[in-house]
Motif scaffolding. Structure first.
Motif, PDB file in Angstrom:
ATOM      1  N   CYS A 234       6.166   7.425   7.083  1.00 53.76           N
ATOM      2  CA  CYS A 234       5.136   7.334   6.057  1.00 53.76           C
ATOM      3  C   CYS A 234       3.785   6.856   6.544  1.00 53.76           C
ATOM      4  O   CYS A 234       2.833   6.845   5.773  1.00 53.76           O
ATOM      5  N   TRP A 235       3.665   6.402   7.777  1.00 50.45           N
ATOM      6  CA  TRP A 235       2.416   5.767   8.183  1.00 50.45           C
ATOM      7  C   TRP A 235       1.267   6.744   8.189  1.00 50.45           C
ATOM      8  O   TRP A 235       1.332   7.791   8.824  1.00 50.45           O
ATOM      9  N   ASP A 236       0.234   6.386   7.477  1.00 47.86           N
ATOM     10  CA  ASP A 236      -0.986   7.181   7.425  1.00 47.86           C
ATOM     11  C   ASP A 236      -1.755   6.935   8.715  1.00 47.86           C
ATOM     12  O   ASP A 236      -2.240   5.838   8.951  1.00 47.86           O
TER      13      ASP A 236
ATOM     14  N   LYS B  15       0.832  -1.209   0.000  1.00 47.80           N
ATOM     15  CA  LYS B  15       0.000   0.000   0.000  1.00 47.80           C
ATOM     16  C   LYS B  15       0.866   1.258   0.000  1.00 47.80           C
ATOM     17  O   LYS B  15       0.590   2.218  -0.703  1.00 47.80           O
ATOM     18  N   GLU B  16       1.910   1.232   0.810  1.00 41.88           N
ATOM     19  CA  GLU B  16       2.801   2.390   0.917  1.00 41.88           C
ATOM     20  C   GLU B  16       3.890   2.374  -0.143  1.00 41.88           C
ATOM     21  O   GLU B  16       4.634   3.333  -0.270  1.00 41.88           O
ATOM     22  N   GLN B  17       4.015   1.229  -0.868  1.00 40.65           N
ATOM     23  CA  GLN B  17       5.072   1.056  -1.874  1.00 40.65           C
ATOM     24  C   GLN B  17       6.452   1.249  -1.242  1.00 40.65           C
ATOM     25  O   GLN B  17       7.310   1.952  -1.763  1.00 40.65           O
ATOM     26  N   ILE B  18       6.640   0.589  -0.083  1.00 38.99           N
ATOM     27  CA  ILE B  18       7.894   0.701   0.661  1.00 38.99           C
ATOM     28  C   ILE B  18       8.507  -0.681   0.828  1.00 38.99           C
ATOM     29  O   ILE B  18       7.838  -1.643   1.176  1.00 38.99           O
TER      30      ILE B  18
END
Length: 115
Positions: A92-94, A65-68
């Protein structure tokens, strides 16, 4: 493995309850297990694996989802759960992606399993 138990780990930062998908891989990128992200901080995470296997001390984590893609050390492991410490902090955490979004994650897992 000489991992610490969960109760012996001193946390740098509080973790936030989260629910998401992560793929656990070897450092060279070979998939080991699909897992569920249970909580996160910018320094690490708790992951619940679909596999009861022993994991190496070093893993690579793919968060689609984060493309990490991030390397991490396994700090503790108990059953299918494990705590990991990222090699570098992640900002990056939403914060809106919380346990309330479980339906989306479960649906994604079922689709990947062909159900």
């Amino acid at each position: 493995m000489g991992f610490f138990s969960k109760s012996q780990i001193k946390r740098i930062e509080d973790r936030q309850p989260t629910f998401g998908f992560v793929e656990v891989r070897t450092e060279s990128g070979v998939p080991l297990a699909q897992a569920t992200l249970r909580d996160t901080s910018k320094f690490g995470a708790m992951i619940r694996s679909t596999s009861q296997r022993n994991f190496p001390e070093r893993v690579n984590l793919w968060f689609p989802k984060e493309q990490i893609d991030v390397s991490a050390s396994v700090r503790w492991s108990e059953g299918g759960d494990m705590g990991v410490q990222f090699d570098h902090s992640l900002e990056c955490w939403d914060k809106t992606v919380s346990r309330r979004n479980r339906l989306d994650v479960v649906t994604t897992h079922l689709e990947r399993a062909g159900i």
